[in-house]
Design an enzyme around this catalytic site. Structure first.
Site, PDB file in Angstrom:
ATOM      1  CD1 TRP A 248     -17.673  12.370 -30.363  1.00 35.44           C
ATOM      2  CD2 TRP A 248     -19.183  13.302 -31.717  1.00 35.44           C
ATOM      3  NE1 TRP A 248     -17.302  13.673 -30.567  1.00 35.44           N
ATOM      4  CE2 TRP A 248     -18.208  14.269 -31.388  1.00 35.44           C
ATOM      5  CE3 TRP A 248     -20.228  13.671 -32.565  1.00 35.44           C
ATOM      6  CZ2 TRP A 248     -18.253  15.571 -31.874  1.00 35.44           C
ATOM      7  CZ3 TRP A 248     -20.276  14.970 -33.043  1.00 35.44           C
ATOM      8  CH2 TRP A 248     -19.292  15.908 -32.700  1.00 35.44           C
TER       9      TRP A 248
ATOM     10  N   GLY B 278     -25.127   8.690 -37.327  1.00 40.69           N
ATOM     11  CA  GLY B 278     -25.519   9.691 -38.324  1.00 40.69           C
ATOM     12  C   GLY B 278     -26.536  10.650 -37.743  1.00 40.69           C
TER      13      GLY B 278
ATOM     14  CD  GLU C  97      -1.071  17.675 -37.371  1.00 42.56           C
ATOM     15  OE1 GLU C  97      -2.066  18.323 -37.738  1.00 42.56           O
ATOM     16  OE2 GLU C  97      -1.149  16.539 -36.865  1.00 42.56           O
TER      17      GLU C  97
ATOM     18  CE  LYS D 213      -2.329  15.453 -33.622  1.00 47.34           C
ATOM     19  NZ  LYS D 213      -2.700  15.527 -34.921  1.00 47.34           N
TER      20      LYS D 213
ATOM     21  CD  GLU E 224      -6.263  16.514 -32.545  1.00 43.99           C
ATOM     22  OE1 GLU E 224      -7.155  15.978 -33.209  1.00 43.99           O
ATOM     23  OE2 GLU E 224      -5.050  16.360 -32.824  1.00 43.99           O
TER      24      GLU E 224
ATOM     25  CE  LYS F 201      -7.588   7.593 -36.081  1.00 44.25           C
ATOM     26  NZ  LYS F 201      -6.891   8.888 -35.957  1.00 44.25           N
TER      27      LYS F 201
HETATM   28  C1  G6P Z   1     -10.998  14.020 -36.880  1.00 44.65           C
HETATM   29  C2  G6P Z   1      -9.766  13.455 -36.216  1.00 44.65           C
HETATM   30  C3  G6P Z   1      -8.518  14.122 -36.788  1.00 44.65           C
HETATM   31  C4  G6P Z   1      -8.484  13.963 -38.292  1.00 44.65           C
HETATM   32  C5  G6P Z   1      -9.766  14.501 -38.940  1.00 44.65           C
HETATM   33  C6  G6P Z   1      -9.870  14.125 -40.407  1.00 44.65           C
HETATM   34  O1  G6P Z   1     -11.204  15.336 -36.503  1.00 44.65           O
HETATM   35  O2  G6P Z   1      -9.814  13.649 -34.832  1.00 44.65           O
HETATM   36  O3  G6P Z   1      -7.356  13.517 -36.226  1.00 44.65           O
HETATM   37  O4  G6P Z   1      -7.379  14.641 -38.790  1.00 44.65           O
HETATM   38  O5  G6P Z   1     -10.909  13.935 -38.309  1.00 44.65           O
HETATM   39  O6  G6P Z   1     -10.024  12.728 -40.502  1.00 44.65           O
HETATM   40  P1  G6P Z   1      -9.713  11.895 -41.792  1.00 44.65           P
HETATM   41  O7  G6P Z   1     -10.106  10.495 -41.438  1.00 44.65           O
HETATM   42  O8  G6P Z   1     -10.549  12.464 -42.904  1.00 44.65           O
HETATM   43  O9  G6P Z   1      -8.258  12.028 -42.083  1.00 44.65           O
END
Ligand code: G6P
Length: 604
Positions: free
Chosen positions: A70, A97, A477, A481, A484, A599
């Site tokens: 990424w 990182g 939310e 969604k 995204e 993710k």
């Molecule tokens: C990313 C994902 C989201 C998620 C967020 C927090 O942006 O795409 O779907 O809600 O991170 O992630 P976590 O693992 O801390 O719930």
């Protein structure tokens, strides 16, 4: 973000590494690459499958490293793809990182005549390790890391010592998987499951050397750390689509079983209480709090917003909710009547993790609602509630969000009963939680209705989501969604706020998705929908069963079962998840891997 997979063993390494990278692709999928000792290196932009198609069948090397990226430094081109090498192309590194002082390190290396072929901070680290290599990779890695500032999970392998994998962790997760005559390393435990359930989690500041038979861990000063393996509980099936078209669809349809897993063994129906083993010892302290600070990012932040209303309304506990990326820079007031609750699916989100660390430094009690067992935030918080939702593979969170709300309802029940909620009210919540899976199944059984509605709304360019009280965060939310997975423009407002500006956007080409369950603010919500209708905006309303009035104000209506008011958002969000999914599919998009996202966001 970014996925690392390494292997030392006796089987051909390339297929094992490529499968591992596929399971890690949700961490980033801009480009990928693999190095197999004695065989070669292949890198390419795009998903792992492209690299896989380029790896020669003749590669027989039995150790190597791979990476799925990424992009942070430099665009996602082949030259920026990992692995990166030292000057002699014999030492290879993959990295997750950010090396913050890479520019200064690069200038020093340039002055020594080192040449670079990418824009990445990782190549700087590779060249630095190479410049310090005197015949022992581990020594060179230790020497290089003493000069590095930033966050990293790295795996390093040398052509000269191909059965020793050197890995190090500072801020980005790494898990060692233990096989028989073979060992693995990965950014998280999921890709290890098909090989082994015995894993060793590295913690920050640790360096490990892994060979076919053993592993040894030290700190960066070389002092040995002893760590016994742990056993992972997740099954391999949870990482497969099992007949569904996408992981997102599968995970949405898992909602009833996810709630069952989150509440299993935790409800005391007759006593109207929740038994949460992880926080039980802290319950008296929690009950005496004057303030709870909830932190999270993305969907977890919106779950926190719902949790705030649950805890305030039913537990009488004042709650503030902060984005992890903001909380970490906030002035924290040390107070023994304040605690911090981090909500995170992955348990690795950098901003949430730093928030937890800052809260700990300030002397606050830290709690977690975490899905991934053994993750950094699960380890570093003082106590917590595991979601038990199983691995979530699709980038957009669905089942984890539902599980987070369920865990927050359990926490509310536990805390509220300590703070004076009556037995009868507690029993009603516990009973409601027990009945929740069936209510969710009712919605899923009618998914085709949402699919048909989504087909209509997929033709618009925009959408506005509105809701009030417990359903205001659900509106946010729902909009998240849709953004995204469909790339449509979507925004959300608390229903009453729309008229203070954003209603100016609305016209017949700008639809509104309205959350209007029969709750305490139902009438107000209907007024908000009328305001929208007056601007000829098409309305898709989600209400509760038996509501025959909604169809008078909305073009499209979907009614969900009516459940305990505290739990209603857990049911109401499900059609919004399906809506985003079906709009994304109708628009022909890869809903499991939306562009530009990852993710597990382990950079700040
Ligand atoms: C990313 C994902 C989201 C998620 C967020 C927090 O942006 O795409 O779907 O809600 O991170 O992630 P976590 O693992 O801390 O719930």
């Amino acid at each position: 973000m970014c996925g690392i997979f390494g292997y030392v063993g006796q089987r051909p390494a390339a297929p094992i590494i490529l499968d591992g990278l596929r399971a890690l692709e949700y961490r980033g999928y801009d480009s990928a690459g693999v190095y197999v000792a004695g065989s070669g290196v292949v890198k390419a932009t795009g998903p792992v499958d492209i690299v896989a198609s380029l790896v020669p069948k003749t590669w027989t090397g039995t150790s190597g490293i791979g990476h799925t990226r990424w992009a942070t430094h430099g665009p996602p081109t082949e030259r920026n793809a990992h692995p990166h090498s030292d000057m002699s192309d014999s030492l290879w590194i993959v990295h997750n990182g950010i090396i913050e002082n890479y520019q200064a390190l690069k200038e020093g290396l340039l002055m020594q005549g080192v040449q670079f072929s990418s824009d990445t901070d990782t190549e700087v680290l590779a060249k630095l390790i190479g410049s310090l290599y005197r015949g022992d990779v581990r020594e060179a890695v230790l020497a290089a890391l003493s000069l590095v500032e930033g966050a990293y999970g790295i795996a390093v392998m040398s052509e000269h010592d191909p059965y020793r994998l050197v890995v190090a962790r500072q801020g980005s997760p790494l898990v060692i998987g233990l096989g028989t005559g073979e060992n693995f390393v990965a950014s998280d435990a999921a890709p290890l499951l098909i090989h082994t359930k015995d894993v060793v989690y590295l913690t920050d500041g640790e360096v490990a050397v892994i060979d076919r038979q053993s592993y040894s861990i030290t700190n960066r000063a070389g002092k040995a750390h002893t760590r016994l393996p742990e056993r992972i509980e997740w099954s391999v099936e949870t990482l497969q689509k099992n007949g569904y078209a996408h992981f997102m669809e599968k995970e949405i349809f898992e909602a009833p079983s996810v709630v069952e897993n989150t509440i299993r063994g935790r409800l005391l129906l007759e006593r109207g209480r929740a038994k949460l083993g992880g926080i039980e010892a802290h319950l008296p302290h929690l009950a005496s709090l004057e303030r709870l600070l909830i932190v999270g990012c993305g969907s977890a932040y919106y779950a926190g917003q719902v949790g705030r209303i649950m805890l305030e309304e039913y537990g009488g506990l004042p709650v503030e909710v902060e984005l992890g990326s903001e909380f970490r820079y906030k002035r924290i007031f040390a107070h023994d009547k304040t605690a911090v609750l981090a909500i995170t699916q992955s348990g690795e989100t950098a901003d949430t993790l730093t928030s937890v660390r800052r809260a700990k430094e300030a002397g606050l009690l830290t709690l977690g609602i975490v899905n991934v067992v053994g993750s950094t935030i699960a380890r570093e918080t003082d106590a917590g509630i595991y979601n038990h939702a199983g691995p979530e593979v699709a980038v957009a969170s669905t089942k984890a969000f539902i599980s987070q709300l369920t865990a927050l309802a359990l926490l509310t029940l536990a805390v509220a009963r300590e703070r004076g909620l009556s037995l009868q009210d507690g029993q009603a919540i516990a009973q409601g939680l027990q009945e929740l899976p069936a209510a969710l199944q009712t919605v899923l059984d009618r998914a085709a209705e949402i699919k048909a509605i989504a087909a209509t709304y997929a033709t618009y360019r925009d959408a506005m989501f509105i809701g009030r009280k417990l359903h205001a965060p659900i509106a946010y939310e729902g909009a998240l969604k849709l953004k995204e997975v469909t790339y449509l423009h979507a925004e959300a407002y608390a229903g009453g706020e729309l008229k203070h500006g954003s209603i100016a956007l609305l016209d017949p080409s700008f639809p509104v998705v309205a959350l209007a369950p029969r709750d305490a603010v139902y009438e107000k919500m209907i007024s908000n929908i009328e305001e929208v209708r007056a601007r000829q905006a098409p309305v898709f309303a989600i209400g509760t069963a038996g509501d025959h009035d909604l169809s008078r104000v909305a073009n499209d209506v979907f009614l969900v079962p009516s459940v305990h008011p505290l739990l209603q958002p857990i049911v109401t969000v499900l059609p919004l998840q399906l809506f985003a999914y079906y709009v994304g599919v109708a628009r022909g998009l890869n809903v499991d891997r939306p562009r530009n996202l990852a993710k597990s966001v382990t950079v700040e």
